[in-house]
Design a protein around this motif. Structure first.
Motif, PDB file in Angstrom:
ATOM      1  N   VAL A  10      34.830  16.625  14.896  1.00 47.99           N
ATOM      2  CA  VAL A  10      34.104  16.269  13.681  1.00 47.99           C
ATOM      3  C   VAL A  10      34.962  15.280  12.893  1.00 47.99           C
ATOM      4  O   VAL A  10      36.119  15.580  12.567  1.00 47.99           O
ATOM      5  CB  VAL A  10      33.808  17.512  12.820  1.00 47.99           C
ATOM      6  N   VAL A  11      34.409  14.112  12.615  1.00 46.12           N
ATOM      7  CA  VAL A  11      35.139  13.066  11.896  1.00 46.12           C
ATOM      8  C   VAL A  11      34.634  13.004  10.460  1.00 46.12           C
ATOM      9  O   VAL A  11      33.429  12.854  10.213  1.00 46.12           O
ATOM     10  CB  VAL A  11      34.968  11.695  12.584  1.00 46.12           C
ATOM     11  N   LEU A  12      35.561  13.132   9.517  1.00 46.38           N
ATOM     12  CA  LEU A  12      35.227  13.087   8.095  1.00 46.38           C
ATOM     13  C   LEU A  12      35.872  11.876   7.449  1.00 46.38           C
ATOM     14  O   LEU A  12      36.814  11.294   8.003  1.00 46.38           O
ATOM     15  CB  LEU A  12      35.731  14.362   7.407  1.00 46.38           C
ATOM     16  N   LYS A  13      35.403  11.519   6.279  1.00 48.97           N
ATOM     17  CA  LYS A  13      36.039  10.424   5.562  1.00 48.97           C
ATOM     18  C   LYS A  13      37.444  10.843   5.155  1.00 48.97           C
ATOM     19  O   LYS A  13      37.742  12.033   4.986  1.00 48.97           O
ATOM     20  CB  LYS A  13      35.227  10.051   4.330  1.00 48.97           C
ATOM     21  N   GLY A  14      38.320   9.841   5.020  1.00 44.15           N
ATOM     22  CA  GLY A  14      39.674  10.143   4.583  1.00 44.15           C
ATOM     23  C   GLY A  14      40.701   9.974   5.675  1.00 44.15           C
ATOM     24  O   GLY A  14      40.438   9.416   6.746  1.00 44.15           O
ATOM     25  N   ASP A  15      41.913  10.466   5.394  1.00 38.77           N
ATOM     26  CA  ASP A  15      43.049  10.254   6.275  1.00 38.77           C
ATOM     27  C   ASP A  15      43.572  11.576   6.825  1.00 38.77           C
ATOM     28  O   ASP A  15      42.834  12.560   6.926  1.00 38.77           O
ATOM     29  CB  ASP A  15      44.150   9.476   5.539  1.00 38.77           C
ATOM     30  N   HIS A  16      44.857  11.614   7.162  1.00 41.43           N
ATOM     31  CA  HIS A  16      45.452  12.785   7.809  1.00 41.43           C
ATOM     32  C   HIS A  16      45.431  14.028   6.923  1.00 41.43           C
ATOM     33  O   HIS A  16      45.429  15.149   7.433  1.00 41.43           O
ATOM     34  CB  HIS A  16      46.896  12.447   8.211  1.00 41.43           C
ATOM     35  N   SER A  17      45.415  13.851   5.616  1.00 43.96           N
ATOM     36  CA  SER A  17      45.449  14.993   4.701  1.00 43.96           C
ATOM     37  C   SER A  17      44.133  15.766   4.662  1.00 43.96           C
ATOM     38  O   SER A  17      44.112  16.938   4.260  1.00 43.96           O
ATOM     39  CB  SER A  17      45.795  14.527   3.286  1.00 43.96           C
ATOM     40  N   LEU A  18      43.026  15.086   5.032  1.00 48.37           N
ATOM     41  CA  LEU A  18      41.676  15.660   4.950  1.00 48.37           C
ATOM     42  C   LEU A  18      41.290  16.044   3.524  1.00 48.37           C
ATOM     43  O   LEU A  18      40.356  16.819   3.312  1.00 48.37           O
ATOM     44  CB  LEU A  18      41.528  16.875   5.880  1.00 48.37           C
ATOM     45  N   LYS A  19      41.989  15.489   2.535  1.00 48.72           N
ATOM     46  CA  LYS A  19      41.693  15.818   1.139  1.00 48.72           C
ATOM     47  C   LYS A  19      40.439  15.124   0.621  1.00 48.72           C
ATOM     48  O   LYS A  19      39.875  15.544  -0.387  1.00 48.72           O
ATOM     49  CB  LYS A  19      42.874  15.440   0.244  1.00 48.72           C
ATOM     50  N   ALA A  20      39.995  14.068   1.301  1.00 51.06           N
ATOM     51  CA  ALA A  20      38.866  13.291   0.797  1.00 51.06           C
ATOM     52  C   ALA A  20      37.541  14.027   0.937  1.00 51.06           C
ATOM     53  O   ALA A  20      36.571  13.701   0.253  1.00 51.06           O
ATOM     54  CB  ALA A  20      38.785  11.940   1.519  1.00 51.06           C
ATOM     55  N   ASP A  21      37.470  15.008   1.835  1.00 50.36           N
ATOM     56  CA  ASP A  21      36.221  15.739   2.025  1.00 50.36           C
ATOM     57  C   ASP A  21      36.532  17.195   2.360  1.00 50.36           C
ATOM     58  O   ASP A  21      36.237  17.671   3.461  1.00 50.36           O
ATOM     59  CB  ASP A  21      35.386  15.093   3.135  1.00 50.36           C
ATOM     60  N   VAL A  22      37.120  17.887   1.414  1.00 53.74           N
ATOM     61  CA  VAL A  22      37.451  19.296   1.636  1.00 53.74           C
ATOM     62  C   VAL A  22      36.196  20.137   1.881  1.00 53.74           C
ATOM     63  O   VAL A  22      36.189  20.991   2.779  1.00 53.74           O
ATOM     64  CB  VAL A  22      38.281  19.841   0.455  1.00 53.74           C
ATOM     65  N   PRO A  23      35.093  19.917   1.133  1.00 53.92           N
ATOM     66  CA  PRO A  23      33.875  20.680   1.451  1.00 53.92           C
ATOM     67  C   PRO A  23      33.393  20.433   2.881  1.00 53.92           C
ATOM     68  O   PRO A  23      32.874  21.346   3.531  1.00 53.92           O
ATOM     69  CB  PRO A  23      32.857  20.180   0.423  1.00 53.92           C
ATOM     70  N   GLY A  24      33.578  19.201   3.367  1.00 52.49           N
ATOM     71  CA  GLY A  24      33.191  18.894   4.742  1.00 52.49           C
ATOM     72  C   GLY A  24      34.005  19.675   5.750  1.00 52.49           C
ATOM     73  O   GLY A  24      33.492  20.098   6.795  1.00 52.49           O
ATOM     74  N   VAL A  25      35.289  19.879   5.441  1.00 55.46           N
ATOM     75  CA  VAL A  25      36.135  20.690   6.313  1.00 55.46           C
ATOM     76  C   VAL A  25      35.582  22.109   6.401  1.00 55.46           C
ATOM     77  O   VAL A  25      35.397  22.670   7.489  1.00 55.46           O
ATOM     78  CB  VAL A  25      37.593  20.719   5.801  1.00 55.46           C
ATOM     79  N   GLY A  26      35.325  22.688   5.239  1.00 50.28           N
ATOM     80  CA  GLY A  26      34.808  24.056   5.220  1.00 50.28           C
ATOM     81  C   GLY A  26      33.487  24.190   5.945  1.00 50.28           C
ATOM     82  O   GLY A  26      33.269  25.159   6.689  1.00 50.28           O
ATOM     83  N   ALA A  27      32.584  23.205   5.764  1.00 52.22           N
ATOM     84  CA  ALA A  27      31.277  23.264   6.418  1.00 52.22           C
ATOM     85  C   ALA A  27      31.416  23.183   7.931  1.00 52.22           C
ATOM     86  O   ALA A  27      30.765  23.935   8.672  1.00 52.22           O
ATOM     87  CB  ALA A  27      30.381  22.145   5.899  1.00 52.22           C
ATOM     88  N   ALA A  28      32.268  22.268   8.405  1.00 48.03           N
ATOM     89  CA  ALA A  28      32.451  22.108   9.851  1.00 48.03           C
ATOM     90  C   ALA A  28      33.059  23.356  10.465  1.00 48.03           C
ATOM     91  O   ALA A  28      32.628  23.833  11.524  1.00 48.03           O
ATOM     92  CB  ALA A  28      33.324  20.883  10.131  1.00 48.03           C
TER      93      ALA A  28
END
Length: 207
Positions: free
Chosen positions: A176-194
């Motif tokens: 799953v590819v989200l916006k942002g960089d290595h920190s994944l801070k740009a789409d934290v809700p996306g992390v949780g959803a995935a």
């Protein structure tokens, strides 16, 4: 409401590890062990999002602080030491949560540890947050063998601008590819959803 986490220290061959145990309500489906990145801790936003999603999906979560972090060092320990400490915590968790299946996971360096030890730790699935495919600017020095060697279902959540690269999907491996960089801070809700959606698919039924 889930209760707050409990924290304890677990002896490993390389000093004590610190584990933060979050217990889900009701009948748990499994246990998710999560490791931190090389220079960060268990408070990383993507790890928090994964923890929340796992609890909602009916999993206990154990966040693992490696011994070098517990000792106050920021420079990571060698891979052999990280792996030995991880498996020591997994053995402790196997007694703490006897009878429950285990999923391994982590962010960055912690994802590598999870992959390397999935077979020995008998994990039923592996979660990789920001898997570091290669050092920035050095794609020839890739670590794909660690990821390719996992024989259970894998989810990789990666930022689209991650300088550490991006693995490709493969049989048994979802990316799953989200916006942002290595920190994944740009789409934290996306992390949780995935993470939540994947856990619903791969986690065993509640016992």
């Amino acid at each position: 409401m889930t209760a707050g986490p409990t924290t304890t220290e677990v002896d490993t061959p390389h000093g004590p590890a610190r584990v933060h145990v979050h217990r889900t309500d009701g009948h748990p489906r499994a246990v998710l062990l999560l490791g931190h990145g090389a220079g960060g801790g268990v408070e990383a936003p993507d790890l928090k999002a994964a923890t929340t999603a796992a609890l909602a999906a009916g999993l206990h979560v154990t966040l693992v602080e490696q011994p070098y972090r517990v000792a106050g060092r920021r420079a990571p320990a060698p891979a052999t030491q990280l792996d030995a400490a991880w498996l020591a915590v997994a053995a402790w968790a196997g007694e703490e949560f006897e009878g429950l299946p285990f999923l391994f996971g982590g962010r960055s360096s912690g994802a590598r540890v999870a992959c390397r030890n999935a077979a020995d730790g008998k994990a039923v699935a592996v979660l990789c947050l920001a898997f570091p495919v290669h050092p920035p600017g050095k794609p020839e020095k890739h670590r794909l063998a660690e990821l390719d060697g996992v024989e259970v279902p894998v989810l990789v959540v990666q930022g689209e601008r991650d300088p550490f690269g991006r693995p490709e999907p493969a049989p048994g491996r979802e990316v799953v590819v989200l916006k942002g960089d290595h920190s994944l801070k740009a789409d934290v809700p996306g992390v949780g959803a995935a993470v939540g959606e994947w856990l619903e698919e791969v986690s065993p039924a509640p016992r």
